[in-house]
Write a protein that holds these residues in place. Structure first.
Motif, short mmCIF file in Angstrom:
data_model
loop_
_atom_site.label_atom_id
_atom_site.label_comp_id
_atom_site.label_asym_id
_atom_site.label_seq_id
_atom_site.Cartn_x
_atom_site.Cartn_y
_atom_site.Cartn_z
N MET A 111 0.82 -1.21 0.00
CA MET A 111 0.00 0.00 0.00
C MET A 111 0.86 1.27 0.00
SD MET A 111 -3.02 -0.95 -0.39
CE MET A 111 -3.71 0.69 -0.31
N LEU A 112 2.15 1.12 0.28
CA LEU A 112 3.05 2.28 0.28
C LEU A 112 3.76 2.46 -1.06
CD1 LEU A 112 4.70 1.87 3.80
CD2 LEU A 112 2.65 3.14 3.16
N ASP A 113 3.52 1.56 -2.00
CA ASP A 113 4.12 1.68 -3.32
C ASP A 113 3.58 2.94 -4.01
OD1 ASP A 113 4.52 1.26 -6.27
OD2 ASP A 113 5.42 -0.60 -5.55
N PRO A 114 4.44 3.81 -4.53
CA PRO A 114 3.94 5.02 -5.18
C PRO A 114 3.11 4.75 -6.43
CG PRO A 114 6.32 4.80 -5.48
CD PRO A 114 5.92 3.77 -4.49
N GLN A 115 3.20 3.54 -6.98
CA GLN A 115 2.39 3.17 -8.14
C GLN A 115 1.19 2.31 -7.74
OE1 GLN A 115 2.71 4.38 -11.21
NE2 GLN A 115 4.36 5.66 -10.42
N GLN A 116 0.77 2.40 -6.49
CA GLN A 116 -0.42 1.67 -6.03
C GLN A 116 -1.68 2.36 -6.54
OE1 GLN A 116 -2.21 3.29 -3.02
NE2 GLN A 116 -3.91 2.07 -3.79
N ARG A 117 -2.59 1.58 -7.09
CA ARG A 117 -3.85 2.11 -7.60
C ARG A 117 -5.00 1.18 -7.23
NH1 ARG A 117 0.08 3.29 -11.33
NH2 ARG A 117 0.14 5.47 -12.01
N ILE A 118 -6.20 1.73 -7.25
CA ILE A 118 -7.40 0.92 -7.02
C ILE A 118 -7.98 0.54 -8.38
CG2 ILE A 118 -9.72 0.86 -6.03
CD1 ILE A 118 -7.44 0.79 -3.98
N TRP A 119 -8.00 -0.75 -8.63
CA TRP A 119 -8.50 -1.30 -9.89
C TRP A 119 -9.98 -0.95 -10.07
CZ3 TRP A 119 -11.86 -5.79 -9.34
CH2 TRP A 119 -12.31 -6.30 -10.55
N GLY A 120 -10.33 -0.55 -11.29
CA GLY A 120 -11.71 -0.21 -11.59
C GLY A 120 -12.10 1.18 -11.13
N PHE A 121 -11.17 1.89 -10.51
CA PHE A 121 -11.38 3.28 -10.09
C PHE A 121 -10.26 4.14 -10.66
CE2 PHE A 121 -10.79 6.54 -6.59
CZ PHE A 121 -11.89 7.31 -6.94
N GLU A 122 -9.02 3.75 -10.39
CA GLU A 122 -7.86 4.45 -10.93
C GLU A 122 -7.25 3.70 -12.11
OE1 GLU A 122 -5.87 6.57 -7.10
OE2 GLU A 122 -6.21 4.40 -6.93
#
Length: 432
Positions: free
Chosen positions: A138-149
Motif C-alpha cells: 500500500m506504500l508503493d507510489p504506483q499503487q492504484r485501485i483497480w476499476g477506479f484508478e
C-alpha cells in the motif's frame, strides 16, 4: 475469445455533465452506460476473468458523479507510465472494484492461476518496482485501485486484473455473495485488525460508525470475532436489529437520539453534542471510553470521533463518505495523546487473510440486494442515496441469483448469517 464484451462504462466526453450540480443531486444512473467495448488481452502477469458478478462500492458512485475529480485523469496519469498501462487511457472507463468469476486466460509468467479456476478479486493494482512497496504494498507510489484508478474493472462481463489480485472463491457462496466482499472486507481487516491499522485486541471497546453499512457490517463482525466489544452506531431501528442479529449488544440509533454534531454557532460543530454522545457511549461500556473509533463517514462525525476516543486511543479513518474536509478540536487529540491513522484498502496478504476468514465461515458477506448489469445505474443510485443495507451486488454473466455454490453442506450451516441482510421491509432506509 470474444472480440467485444458488455460493460458498465463512463464516457470521457461526458465527464463535465454534472458541473455546477450539487453532489447530492448528481444521478449516477445518467452517467453510467452499458456498452460493448473491445476485449483486452492479458499481458505479462495479467489475467482475463469471466465476471459472474460484481458489486457497487462508494468509489463506483464517486466515479459516476465525477467527484472529487473525473477518473479519466487517473487513467491518463497511469497511461503516461508507459508499456501496457497505455491501454487504460480510453474514451470510456469500465468501472467496478469487485468481482467473482472464472479465470478465462492468463498472460505470460502467471503460474498460480489457470483457466477454469473460480476466483474473487481484490482491488489493489500495484507495480512493485519501488522498494517501499516491498515493506507494505500500500506504500508503493504506483499503487492504484483497480476499476477506479485503472480501466477494465469488474462491473462487466469480462475483467482484466493482475494475477496478484486473485484469491480463491469461497465455495459455499453464490456468485453474487462472493462478489461483494473483496473491497470492504479487506478494507475493514486492515483498518481494524492489521498491525498497519488499529491492531485491535481482545477486550477493546470499538466504536463503529455505520455499523450496518457495507464497510461497518464487516467491522462489526471483526470486532465480535476478535473478542472486542463493539458499540454500533446506526440510523434506524431496522439497522439496530441487524446489529443485534450479528451479536452486538451496545447500539446507538443516532437518528432516534437526534445527535446534531454540526449545530453550533454559525453552522459549526457543537461540542455539547460530543459530550452528550460520549456520555451515551460510557453508559453502554460501563463507564469506559472507547479504545478504537472505526471512522468512515468523515466530515459529519470526525469531531465527535476524536472527542470520544480514550486517552491514548486510536481513530482509524478511511473513505469520508460525508466529506473529506474534517474538523476537530486538536486539544482532545494532542493533550490526550490520541492517534489518527489513515487506512486505505489492504495489501495482498491482508486481503488474502480476510478472504480466508470468509472461506472458513467466520466472516460473512452482507449482501442485501442484487441488480442485473443492465440496471447498474439504478444500483449506484441506491448506494448514492444511502437507500440500502450492507452491500449491493450486480449480476454480470450469472443468469440469476443463487448460482455458483460448490459446498452446499457447508453453506447450510451458515444460511441464516448469509441471508441476514437480504432485502426485506425496511432495508432501503438510509445507511447506518
Amino acid at each position: 475469445m470474444p472480440e467485444f464484451y458488455r460493460a458498465a462504462v463512463l464516457l470521457k466526453d461526458e465527464q463535465h455533465m454534472f458541473d455546477g450540480v450539487r453532489v447530492a443531486n448528481r444521478n449516477p444512473a445518467k452517467s453510467l452506460h452499458l456498452a460493448e467495448v473491445p476485449t483486452p488481452m492479458p499481458g505479462p502477469g495479467e489475467v482475463l476473468v469471466a465476471a459472474m458478478a460484481s458489486s457497487v462500492n462508494y468509489n463506483t458512485v464517486w466515479s459516476a458523479i465525477f467527484e472529487p475529480v473525473p477518473t479519466f485523469a487517473f487513467l491518463e496519469q497511469y497511461a503516461r507510465t508507459g508499456g501496457l498501462a497505455t491501454r487504460h487511457d480510453q474514451p470510456y472507463h469500465v468501472v467496478g472494484s469487485d468481482l467473482s468469476g472464472i479465470v478465462l486466460r492468463t498472460g505470460p509468467g502467471v503460474r498460480r492461476w489457470r483457466p477454469g479456476q473460480r476466483v474473487v478479486a481484490h482491488c489493489l493494482s500495484v507495480e512493485l518496482e519501488d522498494p517501499a512497496g516491498h515493506d507494505d504494498s500500500m506504500l508503493d507510489p504506483q499503487q492504484r485501485i483497480w476499476g477506479f484508478e485503472t480501466n477494465f474493472g469488474g462491473l462487466a462481463e469480462l475483467a482484466l486484473v493482475k494475477a496478484n489480485q486473485l484469491m480463491p472463491k469461497p465455495p459455499h457462496l453464490t456468485w453474487e455473495e462472493a462478489a461483494v466482499s473483496g473491497l470492504v472486507n479487506s478494507t475493514a481487516y486492515r483498518q481494524l485488525v492489521s498491525r498497519n491499522g488499529a491492531n485491535m485486541r481482545q477486550g477493546d471497546n470499538v466504536l463503529i460508525w455505520g455499523a450496518a453499512s457495507g464497510l461497518g457490517s464487516y467491522a462489526t463482525q471483526y470486532a465480535l470475532a476478535g473478542g472486542a466489544f463493539p458499540i454500533c452506531v446506526v440510523s434506524s431501528p431496522r439497522k439496530a436489529e441487524i446489529c443485534r442479529e450479528m451479536g452486538a449488544e451496545a447500539i446507538i440509533d443516532r437518528s432516534a437520539e437526534d445527535y446534531r454534531f454540526w449545530s453550533g454557532e454559525e453552522g459549526g460543530q457543537n461540542p455539547r453534542e460530543w459530550r452528550r454522545f460520549g456520555q451515551r457511549v460510557r453508559e453502554l461500556t460501563g463507564g469506559e471510553d472507547v479504545d478504537i473509533v472505526f471512522e468512515h463517514p468523515g466530515r459529519d462525525t470526525f469531531g465527535a470521533s476524536v472527542y470520544v476516543a480514550r486517552r491514548g486511543g486510536t481513530i482509524v479513518t478511511c473513505a469520508s463518505t460525508t466529506g473529506y474536509l474534517h474538523e476537530f478540536d486538536n486539544r482532545y487529540l494532542w493533550m490526550h495523546v490520541k492517534r489518527i491513522i489513515g487506512s486505505h484498502f489492504a495489501n495482498y496478504y491482508e486481503a488474502w487473510r480476510a478472504n480466508r476468514l470468509i472461506m472458513r465461515g467466520r466472516i460473512h458477506p452482507s449482501l442485501s440486494q442484487t441488480y442485473p448489469l443492465e440496471q447498474v445505474g439504478l444500483a449506484a443510485e441506491v448506494v448514492h442515496g444511502n437507500r440500502h443495507l450492507g452491500k449491493v451486488g450486480v449480476l454480470c454473466l450469472a443468469d440469476k441469483e443463487g448460482m455458483g455454490v460448490d459446498a452446499p453442506e457447508f453453506r447450510t450451516r451458515h444460511e441464516a448469517q448469509l441471508n441476514r441482510f437480504r432485502k426485506r421491509p425496511g432495508s432501503t432506509d438510509a445507511a447506518g
